[in-house]
Structure formats: C-alpha cells, structure tokens
Scaffold this active site. Structure first.
Site, PDB file in Angstrom:
ATOM      1  N   ARG A 147       0.836  -1.212   0.000  1.00  0.00           N
ATOM      2  CA  ARG A 147       0.000   0.000   0.000  1.00  0.00           C
ATOM      3  C   ARG A 147       0.872   1.263   0.000  1.00  0.00           C
ATOM      4  O   ARG A 147       0.556   2.246  -0.684  1.00  0.00           O
ATOM      5  CB  ARG A 147      -0.926  -0.014   1.216  1.00  0.00           C
ATOM      6  CG  ARG A 147      -1.925   1.136   1.279  1.00  0.00           C
ATOM      7  CD  ARG A 147      -2.941   0.879   2.379  1.00  0.00           C
ATOM      8  NE  ARG A 147      -3.961   1.908   2.439  1.00  0.00           N
ATOM      9  CZ  ARG A 147      -3.996   2.890   3.337  1.00  0.00           C
ATOM     10  NH1 ARG A 147      -3.039   2.980   4.261  1.00  0.00           N
ATOM     11  NH2 ARG A 147      -4.969   3.781   3.331  1.00  0.00           N
ATOM     12  N   HIS A 174       0.560   4.209  -2.826  1.00  0.00           N
ATOM     13  CA  HIS A 174       0.288   5.589  -2.445  1.00  0.00           C
ATOM     14  C   HIS A 174       1.456   6.506  -2.777  1.00  0.00           C
ATOM     15  O   HIS A 174       1.261   7.707  -2.974  1.00  0.00           O
ATOM     16  CB  HIS A 174      -0.071   5.656  -0.962  1.00  0.00           C
ATOM     17  CG  HIS A 174      -1.447   5.148  -0.658  1.00  0.00           C
ATOM     18  ND1 HIS A 174      -2.138   5.498   0.489  1.00  0.00           N
ATOM     19  CD2 HIS A 174      -2.276   4.334  -1.354  1.00  0.00           C
ATOM     20  CE1 HIS A 174      -3.326   4.915   0.474  1.00  0.00           C
ATOM     21  NE2 HIS A 174      -3.417   4.183  -0.628  1.00  0.00           N
ATOM     22  N   GLY A 229       4.631  10.414  -8.833  1.00  0.00           N
ATOM     23  CA  GLY A 229       5.518   9.336  -9.244  1.00  0.00           C
ATOM     24  C   GLY A 229       6.147   8.571  -8.094  1.00  0.00           C
ATOM     25  O   GLY A 229       6.016   8.927  -6.917  1.00  0.00           O
ATOM     26  N   SER A 246       8.350   9.962  -1.816  1.00  0.00           N
ATOM     27  CA  SER A 246       7.878  11.160  -1.112  1.00  0.00           C
ATOM     28  C   SER A 246       6.990  10.807   0.072  1.00  0.00           C
ATOM     29  O   SER A 246       6.935  11.553   1.060  1.00  0.00           O
ATOM     30  CB  SER A 246       7.130  12.086  -2.079  1.00  0.00           C
ATOM     31  OG  SER A 246       6.033  11.420  -2.682  1.00  0.00           O
ATOM     32  N   ASN A 282      -3.732   8.536   4.156  1.00  0.00           N
ATOM     33  CA  ASN A 282      -2.597   7.946   4.866  1.00  0.00           C
ATOM     34  C   ASN A 282      -2.635   8.143   6.377  1.00  0.00           C
ATOM     35  O   ASN A 282      -2.076   7.335   7.125  1.00  0.00           O
ATOM     36  CB  ASN A 282      -1.284   8.540   4.340  1.00  0.00           C
ATOM     37  CG  ASN A 282      -1.047   8.229   2.881  1.00  0.00           C
ATOM     38  OD1 ASN A 282      -1.393   7.153   2.397  1.00  0.00           O
ATOM     39  ND2 ASN A 282      -0.455   9.176   2.157  1.00  0.00           N
ATOM     40  N   PRO A 295      -6.611   7.204  -5.026  1.00  0.00           N
ATOM     41  CA  PRO A 295      -8.024   6.863  -5.206  1.00  0.00           C
ATOM     42  C   PRO A 295      -8.732   6.628  -3.874  1.00  0.00           C
ATOM     43  O   PRO A 295      -8.195   5.984  -2.974  1.00  0.00           O
ATOM     44  CB  PRO A 295      -7.982   5.587  -6.061  1.00  0.00           C
ATOM     45  CG  PRO A 295      -6.579   5.085  -5.970  1.00  0.00           C
ATOM     46  CD  PRO A 295      -5.707   6.255  -5.708  1.00  0.00           C
ATOM     47  N   HIS A 306      -6.133  -5.809  -3.326  1.00  0.00           N
ATOM     48  CA  HIS A 306      -6.997  -5.941  -2.151  1.00  0.00           C
ATOM     49  C   HIS A 306      -7.317  -7.394  -1.834  1.00  0.00           C
ATOM     50  O   HIS A 306      -8.126  -7.670  -0.955  1.00  0.00           O
ATOM     51  CB  HIS A 306      -8.292  -5.142  -2.341  1.00  0.00           C
ATOM     52  CG  HIS A 306      -8.094  -3.667  -2.202  1.00  0.00           C
ATOM     53  ND1 HIS A 306      -9.077  -2.739  -2.457  1.00  0.00           N
ATOM     54  CD2 HIS A 306      -7.006  -2.940  -1.836  1.00  0.00           C
ATOM     55  CE1 HIS A 306      -8.613  -1.521  -2.247  1.00  0.00           C
ATOM     56  NE2 HIS A 306      -7.357  -1.614  -1.872  1.00  0.00           N
ATOM     57  N   THR A 307      -6.658  -8.312  -2.514  1.00  0.00           N
ATOM     58  CA  THR A 307      -6.648  -9.694  -2.059  1.00  0.00           C
ATOM     59  C   THR A 307      -5.852  -9.816  -0.763  1.00  0.00           C
ATOM     60  O   THR A 307      -5.877 -10.851  -0.101  1.00  0.00           O
ATOM     61  CB  THR A 307      -6.040 -10.627  -3.124  1.00  0.00           C
ATOM     62  OG1 THR A 307      -6.148 -11.981  -2.678  1.00  0.00           O
ATOM     63  CG2 THR A 307      -4.578 -10.317  -3.383  1.00  0.00           C
ATOM     64  N   ASP A 367     -10.576  -9.311   1.812  1.00  0.00           N
ATOM     65  CA  ASP A 367     -11.170 -10.530   1.261  1.00  0.00           C
ATOM     66  C   ASP A 367     -11.028 -11.612   2.321  1.00  0.00           C
ATOM     67  O   ASP A 367     -10.425 -11.376   3.373  1.00  0.00           O
ATOM     68  CB  ASP A 367     -10.556 -10.889  -0.104  1.00  0.00           C
ATOM     69  CG  ASP A 367      -9.302 -11.762  -0.044  1.00  0.00           C
ATOM     70  OD1 ASP A 367      -8.717 -11.926   1.050  1.00  0.00           O
ATOM     71  OD2 ASP A 367      -8.904 -12.281  -1.094  1.00  0.00           O
TER      72      ASP A 367
END
Length: 321
Positions: A62, A66, A72, A76, A94, A164, A194-195, A239
């Site tokens: 994750r 992010h 890019g 950061s 975050n 997103p 997201h598995t 999941d």
C-alpha cells in the site's frame, strides 16, 4: 500453480521489461555492479518482517501504491513533516492508516551497511520491498526495474487529490488511473491487490449502511464490526484470505461482497466487469497481469539522472539529515 505456469509468467515479465526499460531510464541490473548484495538484503529484511506479521506485506504494498500515485514513485510518502515538508503521511488516505515505515527504515540501514554507503534509493527500496512482499504471500515475482532517485519534497495536497478514494465510482476510478497513465485493465488488476490486507471501518461504513448492491448477510456481518457511530479504526479483511495472494477478492466481487465501494464498482462497467469475471476463475492470468501492471505502475514519473537525490535517511531530505 505448476512449474510450467510460473515459467510462462517469468518469460512474459522478462519480455515486458525488455520492451519497456529504455522508456523510463530504469534497468533491473542497475545495482549489479555498485552493490550486488542490495536486493538479497531487501528480500531478507522483508521476509523477516512478514514472518513476524504477515499483514505487513499488504502495508508495504500500500505504501508503494500511495507513493507512485503522488508525483511518481519517488519515496515522497516516506518523508516526515517539517517546516518545509508538507508530509503525505498526514493526507487523508494515509493519516492513522499508512504503516510499515519502520520496516523501510530497517531495510535502508541494512542495505547501506552492505553497500558501504547510501547508493540505493528509498524509492527503489520501497518498490523492491513491495515485490518481495507479494512473493512471500504467495504471489508472482518479476524483475523490478531500478535506478529511481528520491524526491526532495512531498505534497499532502497532491496525496489528497490523487490517491483513489474508497468511495469512488467507476468513472472516477477510470479517470484517476488514466491520470497516472494506467488503463482499465491496470485498474482491475491493481485493485486486485486488495486480495491482501484490511480496511478501517471509516472507509466502508457508507457501503454497509447505505448501499443496496451488497450481499445482505455480508453487510449484516460487517455491521457487527463497524457501528454507525464510532469505531472508525476497527478492521475488516479486504477478502476472506487477507494474508494470501489469490483470486478470492474477485470471487467476492461477483457475489456482491466487495468491502469498499471502489471495489464493488468494478462490476459496473463492461470491460472492468469482464476482467473481474475472468480473474475470479483464473489465478494464473491474474498473477501474470498483476506482475505486468506493477512494472507499469513502477514506471510512473521516476526521478533519474541528476534529478532528486539518494537519501541518507528515508524520512528526511539530505539537507535536513
């Protein structure tokens, strides 16, 4: 998955690298001469961290997502707040949820020791650690293109705007990914991350109390975890097997059991719905396409050449070290 299938995936990924490396200025062989022990060291620290807590794999992955979606893949997201750095750690997506920073710190310390000096960027460390996490959790491997440099700034505003949101509908998700140079297949494949992992109650509360496009028994169960008021940080798995890289995320979507609105929204479009259906019954195809899309995401606006720096400390720019 049998050996023949893994060989097929490996060959496909090698082809993808061969056709794309020159476009980004990155190469999987970047550290072969300057520090050949860098990648084995990253792998060792990741394996040790996940042996202590398998959930950490999803957390590292994750962080990489992010990071790449905000100006890019430049590390950061790792910068702490200062008088001149508006830390992305404090952005809505975050704050009080991004984790794994200590593992990246540990990797940086160990890599700098074996290399004798800071030659491996924090951006590359994060990218490789995400790949290694996937492998530990049963997913595919791929050759990571390397040579990114680290940013000297961060943007909480860009993080809020570009990462997103779990509430997004399908058109917003498609636009969000297009803005990063990613297409609808990448959207579905990378959503398949997201598995792995968990989500906080605050991210799925609207779905389980307001949505109609949800399995009633699934919603009822989630309400025992996530009350209408309070309990914002309570966790539910994304999941049924949150520590295993598999296709149950997609089979859940087909059954209207996506945890986030942005997950279930993938079934609201022609191409994305077809991809969900395909992956729900084809682990090999998902693994192959996931590797390809991860390489593509890792190519988002890398800093190369004289741009950026190689940080001495992943949390600070060198002028503040």
């Amino acid at each position: 998955m049998n050996t023949r299938n893994y060989i097929s995936i490996f060959a496909f990924v090698l082809f993808s690298i061969a056709t794309a490396s020159s476009d980004s200025g990155l190469s999987p062989n970047y550290y072969d001469r300057v520090c050949p022990e860098a990648l084995p060291t990253i792998k060792h620290v990741v394996e040790d961290a996940l042996a202590q807590e398998r959930r950490m794999g999803a957390s590292i992955l994750r962080l990489h997502f992010h990071d790449c979606f905000v100006n890019g893949c430049d590390a950061s997201i790792l910068l702490d707040q200062t008088s001149t750095i508006d830390s992305e750690k404090n952005a809505g997506p975050n704050a009080n949820s991004a984790r794994g920073f200590e593992v990246i710190d540990k990797i940086k310390d160990e890599v700098d020791k074996v290399c004798g000096r800071p030659v491996v960027s924090c951006a590359d460390i994060l990218t490789v650690a995400a790949r290694d996490s996937i492998v530990v959790l049963g997913g595919p491997s791929w050759n990571v293109k390397l040579g990114r440099r680290d940013s000297t700034t961060a943007s909480r505003t860009a993080a809020d705007a570009n990462i997103p949101a779990p509430s997004m509908d399908l058109p917003a998700l498609i636009k969000n990914f297009e803005d990063q140079g990613l297409d609808e297949e990448d959207l579905v494949v990378l959503s398949g991350a997201h598995t792995l992992g968990f989500a906080q109650c605050r991210t799925f509360r609207p779905r389980i109390y307001s949505d109609t496009n949800i399995d009633p028994a699934f919603a009822s169960h989630l309400r025992t975890i996530c009350p209408q008021v309070g309990g914002d940080s309570r966790l539910a798995p994304l999941d049924p097997t949150p520590s295993s890289f598999d296709v149950k995320y997609f089979t859940d979507l087909v059954s209207k059991k996506g945890l986030l609105n942005s997950d279930q929204a993938l079934l609201n479009g022609g191409e994305t719905a077809e991809l969900v259906s395909k992956y729900s019954g084809n682990h090999e195809q998902f693994s192959e396409d996931f590797a390809k899309s991860m390489i593509k995401m890792g190519d988002i606006k890398p800093l190369t050449g004289n741009r950026g720096e190689i940080r001495n400390n992943c949390r600070k720019v060198n002028s503040q070290y």
